[in-house]
Structure formats: structure tokens, C-alpha cells
Design a protein around this motif. Structure first.
Motif, PDB file in Angstrom:
ATOM      1  N   TYR A  43       0.865  -1.182   0.000  1.00  0.00           N
ATOM      2  CA  TYR A  43       0.000   0.000   0.000  1.00  0.00           C
ATOM      3  C   TYR A  43       0.907   1.240   0.000  1.00  0.00           C
ATOM      4  O   TYR A  43       1.690   1.457   0.929  1.00  0.00           O
ATOM      5  N   LEU A  65      -4.893   9.225   8.021  1.00  0.00           N
ATOM      6  CA  LEU A  65      -6.198   8.593   7.791  1.00  0.00           C
ATOM      7  C   LEU A  65      -7.246   9.114   8.779  1.00  0.00           C
ATOM      8  O   LEU A  65      -8.423   9.199   8.438  1.00  0.00           O
ATOM      9  N   LEU A 109     -14.230  -2.552   3.414  1.00  0.00           N
ATOM     10  CA  LEU A 109     -13.096  -3.166   2.715  1.00  0.00           C
ATOM     11  C   LEU A 109     -11.901  -2.213   2.693  1.00  0.00           C
ATOM     12  O   LEU A 109     -11.962  -1.149   2.081  1.00  0.00           O
ATOM     13  N   CYS A 132     -10.157  -1.229   5.768  1.00  0.00           N
ATOM     14  CA  CYS A 132     -10.705  -0.390   6.852  1.00  0.00           C
ATOM     15  C   CYS A 132      -9.670   0.508   7.506  1.00  0.00           C
ATOM     16  O   CYS A 132     -10.037   1.420   8.249  1.00  0.00           O
ATOM     17  N   ASP A 163      -8.686  -5.556   6.543  1.00  0.00           N
ATOM     18  CA  ASP A 163      -7.491  -4.860   6.058  1.00  0.00           C
ATOM     19  C   ASP A 163      -6.339  -5.863   6.120  1.00  0.00           C
ATOM     20  O   ASP A 163      -6.429  -6.874   6.818  1.00  0.00           O
ATOM     21  N   ASN A 164      -5.272  -5.570   5.372  1.00  0.00           N
ATOM     22  CA  ASN A 164      -4.117  -6.476   5.437  1.00  0.00           C
ATOM     23  C   ASN A 164      -2.928  -5.846   6.166  1.00  0.00           C
ATOM     24  O   ASN A 164      -1.830  -6.386   6.123  1.00  0.00           O
ATOM     25  N   SER A 165      -3.157  -4.709   6.827  1.00  0.00           N
ATOM     26  CA  SER A 165      -2.078  -4.087   7.605  1.00  0.00           C
ATOM     27  C   SER A 165      -2.278  -4.397   9.082  1.00  0.00           C
ATOM     28  O   SER A 165      -3.248  -3.926   9.699  1.00  0.00           O
ATOM     29  N   PHE A 174      -2.316  -1.142  11.258  1.00  0.00           N
ATOM     30  CA  PHE A 174      -3.619  -0.459  11.269  1.00  0.00           C
ATOM     31  C   PHE A 174      -4.638  -1.280  12.075  1.00  0.00           C
ATOM     32  O   PHE A 174      -5.446  -0.724  12.827  1.00  0.00           O
ATOM     33  N   ASP A 191      -6.638 -10.079   2.911  1.00  0.00           N
ATOM     34  CA  ASP A 191      -6.325  -9.426   1.635  1.00  0.00           C
ATOM     35  C   ASP A 191      -7.616  -9.371   0.825  1.00  0.00           C
ATOM     36  O   ASP A 191      -8.126 -10.419   0.384  1.00  0.00           O
ATOM     37  N   ILE A 192      -8.125  -8.175   0.618  1.00  0.00           N
ATOM     38  CA  ILE A 192      -9.445  -8.037  -0.003  1.00  0.00           C
ATOM     39  C   ILE A 192      -9.417  -8.269  -1.516  1.00  0.00           C
ATOM     40  O   ILE A 192     -10.453  -8.139  -2.170  1.00  0.00           O
ATOM     41  N   THR A 193      -8.254  -8.620  -2.056  1.00  0.00           N
ATOM     42  CA  THR A 193      -8.221  -9.014  -3.473  1.00  0.00           C
ATOM     43  C   THR A 193      -8.325 -10.535  -3.611  1.00  0.00           C
ATOM     44  O   THR A 193      -8.208 -11.067  -4.720  1.00  0.00           O
ATOM     45  N   PHE A 246     -11.874   4.968  -1.044  1.00  0.00           N
ATOM     46  CA  PHE A 246     -10.473   5.282  -1.346  1.00  0.00           C
ATOM     47  C   PHE A 246      -9.615   4.017  -1.376  1.00  0.00           C
ATOM     48  O   PHE A 246      -8.490   3.993  -0.859  1.00  0.00           O
ATOM     49  N   GLU A 247     -10.170   2.979  -1.989  1.00  0.00           N
ATOM     50  CA  GLU A 247      -9.527   1.667  -1.945  1.00  0.00           C
ATOM     51  C   GLU A 247      -9.045   1.214  -3.319  1.00  0.00           C
ATOM     52  O   GLU A 247      -7.917   0.749  -3.469  1.00  0.00           O
ATOM     53  N   LEU A 299      -5.499  -0.684  -5.668  1.00  0.00           N
ATOM     54  CA  LEU A 299      -5.532  -2.091  -6.066  1.00  0.00           C
ATOM     55  C   LEU A 299      -5.355  -2.221  -7.572  1.00  0.00           C
ATOM     56  O   LEU A 299      -5.702  -1.321  -8.327  1.00  0.00           O
TER      57      LEU A 299
HETATM   58  C1  LIG Z   1      -6.632   4.993   1.750  1.00  0.00           C
HETATM   59  S1  LIG Z   1      -6.777   3.779   3.002  1.00  0.00           S
HETATM   60  C2  LIG Z   1      -8.520   3.835   3.226  1.00  0.00           C
HETATM   61  C3  LIG Z   1      -8.937   3.532   4.634  1.00  0.00           C
HETATM   62  C4  LIG Z   1     -10.440   3.614   4.858  1.00  0.00           C
HETATM   63  N1  LIG Z   1     -11.190   2.898   3.851  1.00  0.00           N
HETATM   64  C5  LIG Z   1     -10.937   5.051   4.925  1.00  0.00           C
HETATM   65  O1  LIG Z   1     -11.570   5.522   3.989  1.00  0.00           O
HETATM   66  O2  LIG Z   1     -10.660   5.701   5.933  1.00  0.00           O
HETATM   67  C6  LIG Z   1      -6.542   2.229   2.165  1.00  0.00           C
HETATM   68  C7  LIG Z   1      -6.508   1.016   3.083  1.00  0.00           C
HETATM   69  O3  LIG Z   1      -6.517  -0.168   2.290  1.00  0.00           O
HETATM   70  C8  LIG Z   1      -5.655  -1.124   2.878  1.00  0.00           C
HETATM   71  N2  LIG Z   1      -5.290  -2.071   1.821  1.00  0.00           N
HETATM   72  C9  LIG Z   1      -4.555  -1.836   0.703  1.00  0.00           C
HETATM   73  N3  LIG Z   1      -4.469  -2.966  -0.039  1.00  0.00           N
HETATM   74  C10 LIG Z   1      -5.171  -3.925   0.627  1.00  0.00           C
HETATM   75  C11 LIG Z   1      -5.449  -5.302   0.379  1.00  0.00           C
HETATM   76  N4  LIG Z   1      -5.011  -5.908  -0.735  1.00  0.00           N
HETATM   77  N5  LIG Z   1      -6.201  -5.987   1.275  1.00  0.00           N
HETATM   78  C12 LIG Z   1      -6.669  -5.369   2.394  1.00  0.00           C
HETATM   79  N6  LIG Z   1      -6.442  -4.074   2.682  1.00  0.00           N
HETATM   80  C13 LIG Z   1      -5.698  -3.356   1.803  1.00  0.00           C
HETATM   81  C14 LIG Z   1      -4.515  -0.297   3.443  1.00  0.00           C
HETATM   82  O4  LIG Z   1      -3.810  -0.995   4.449  1.00  0.00           O
HETATM   83  C15 LIG Z   1      -5.272   0.919   3.975  1.00  0.00           C
HETATM   84  O5  LIG Z   1      -5.688   0.706   5.286  1.00  0.00           O
END
Ligand SMILES: C[S@@+](CC[C@H](N)C(=O)[O-])C[C@H]1O[C@@H](n2cnc3c(N)ncnc32)[C@H](O)[C@@H]1O
Length: 259
Positions: free
Chosen positions: A3, A15, A44, A46, A68-70, A73, A91-93, A109-110, A114
């Protein structure tokens, strides 16, 4: 894939500011686009859980899960968990999502972060129960003519493009054909004017994170980034009168149908 905006303390604080900034407009979107009385909802990507609690408060599902995958976080998010809100590393993918199928999925904002949005949306659709709803909210444009903001946005866009992503993913989302199991109910753009001081604060925090990105280090002089950071700090302090920045937010709603 990593990310691009990081998961450090600074990234989490950014965030928090982003969540506070966009909470009113996202809440309106949720309330207008979805029903209450849901059994299970998921947020998704989060992050530290701000968007998850927004979803839980706006629609009051019986249970809301943040994915989330972090882990860093998620550590922050789990400290805010309750009997109605929980968090899970995923991992949401990739599917299936834990605890599914869901009545509602929300992502904000996801997709900017991706790869292969079409395939990802198709996967998300399959995590919904038939009749369930997918809400997506992404950046269509960020409208500003101020040279400090445009410089910042050009660098960020170049960095994301280099890794196969797009800051302005909204038009892509609008053009994605409906996957077999999903039917689009609506796709439109709402505007959100953000005070220049607030935009500068979010941008400055994000610059503090992504200035260490390999592409940015390879292509930009650190002193230019220092100057950009100082210019953003000056706008943030309110010392210079700068017009607000207009975010265009693409909102797409799709329903799970029998394929
Ligand atoms: C810009 S932030 C958005 C956070 C939240 N949705 C918001 O609007 O406040 C993107 C989030 O997506 C997570 N992320 C990125 N790629 C991901 C994946 N493949 N699987 C799960 N989470 C992922 C990141 O760790 C980060 O927390």
C-alpha cells in the motif's frame, strides 16, 4: 502489492484527518444508498477503523467487520472493537472473505490502491448474499489551480501510475462493465469542497510518508520535496489566503443478483 501510502503512525494520523474530513459526505452516501436492518456489513480496506465505525453508526447493521491487510492499522482498529464492530486481517483481493456472505460491502479510497479493478469488483460481488449491495466511493478528480497543490498532485499521480494505479480511479470505476453477478443501480459524482488548510494538512502528512517511496527518491530532488513540504505547511497554517480544493467523489452502487 504494498500500500503506497504506508501504515506508519504518520499514515494512521493522516487517515484520521481524512476520515474526519470526508465523514459527513460518506455518511450521506451510506444513508442514501443503503437500507438499515442489515445483518452483516463489511468495510473493505478499513485502515485504523474510522470508516468501519462510520458505516456501523450510519446503518447500524447487527454486525460490521473491518477488513485490512495491515497488522499495524488493525492493532489500532481492534482497540476500538465492540460487540457490534470487529476487525479481521484479510487481503481483499482474494476470496472468500471471512464470515460471509455479506448484506453490504463498503469501500472508500480503496480501488486507487488495487490492481485490476474489474476483477476485484467481480470478487467483491461474489462475497455478497443475493440481494446484497456494494457501495464504492473513489476520487474522480481533485480540483485546484494552486501551483503548490498541483505540484503535489502531479508527483502523487506519477508515483501511483508508475506502480499501475491511478489517483483518479473514479472514471475507470464508472466505465467498468457490470460483472455477471452484479447489477449497477447508480454511478454519480458528488463534490466536496475542502478548506485549503485542511487539504494542505492531509497532503503534507501524505508527502511525509511517500517521499520515501523508491520512485519518488529516484526521480525527485529531496530539497524540492522539502520546499513542497514547507509550502504545504504555510498553506496549512492559514498564513496565505488560498481557495478551497474541490474533491469530486465517484459513488457507485451495485446489487448482487443471481448470475
Ligand atoms: C486509503 S486507506 C482507506 C482507509 C479507509 N477505507 C478510509 O476511507 O478511511 C486504504 C486502506 O486499504 C488497505 N489495503 C490496501 N491494499 C489492501 C489489500 N489488498 N487488502 C486489504 N487491505 C488493503 C490499506 O492498508 C489501507 O488501510
Amino acid at each position: 502489492m504494498t500500500y503506497a501510502f504506508g501504515d506508519t503512525d504518520l499514515a494512521a494520523r493522516r487517515l484520521a484527518l481524512l476520515a474526519e474530513t470526508f465523514a459527513p459526505s460518506s455518511r450521506t452516501f451510506m444513508v442514501e444508498a443503503a437500507h438499515t436492518g442489515l445483518r452483516l456489513a463489511a468495510d473493505l480496506g478499513c485502515g485504523p477503523g474510522y470508516s468501519t465505525h462510520l458505516l456501523a453508526g450510519a446503518l447500524e447493521p447487527a454486525h460490521t467487520v473491518g477488513l485490512d491487510n495491515s497488522e499495524s492499522f488493525l492493532d489500532l482498529a481492534r482497540a476500538t472493537a465492540s460487540d457490534k464492530v470487529s476487525f479481521c486481517c484479510h487481503d481483499i483481493t482474494t476470496g472468500p472473505f471471512p464470515s460471509g456472505p455479506y448484506d453490504l460491502l463498503f469501500s472508500r479510497f480503496e480501488l486507487t490502491h488495487l490492481q485490476h479493478p474489474e476483477a476485484v469488483i467481480e470478487l467483491w460481488g461474489r462475497q455478497l448474499a443475493v440481494g446484497g449491495r456494494l457501495l464504492m466511493e473513489e476520487v474522480e478528480y481533485i480540483g485546484t489551480t494552486h501551483p503548490v497543490f498541483t505540484s503535489y498532485l502531479e508527483i502523487q499521480q506519477a508515483m501511483l501510475t508508475e506502480q499501475g494505479n491511478s489517483l483518479y480511479i473514479g472514471p475507470v470505476l464508472d466505465a467498468v462493465p457490470d460483472p455477471a453477478a452484479l447489477k449497477r443501480r447508480s454511478s454519480n459524482v458528488q463534490t466536496a469542497p475542502i478548506p485549503a488548510e485542511r487539504a494542505a494538512a492531509m497532503f503534507r502528512m501524505n508527502l511525509g510518508v511517500w517521499r520515501h517511496n523508491d520512485f519518488v527518491r529516484r526521480t525527485l530532488d529531496p530539497s524540492d520535496l522539502d520546499d513542497l513540504e514547507s509550502a504545504l505547511a504555510a498553506i496549512e497554517s492559514g498564513r496565505s489566503a488560498v481557495s478551497s480544493v474541490e474533491w469530486g467523489l465517484r459513488r457507485v452502487v451495485m446489487d448482487r443478483v443471481d448470475p
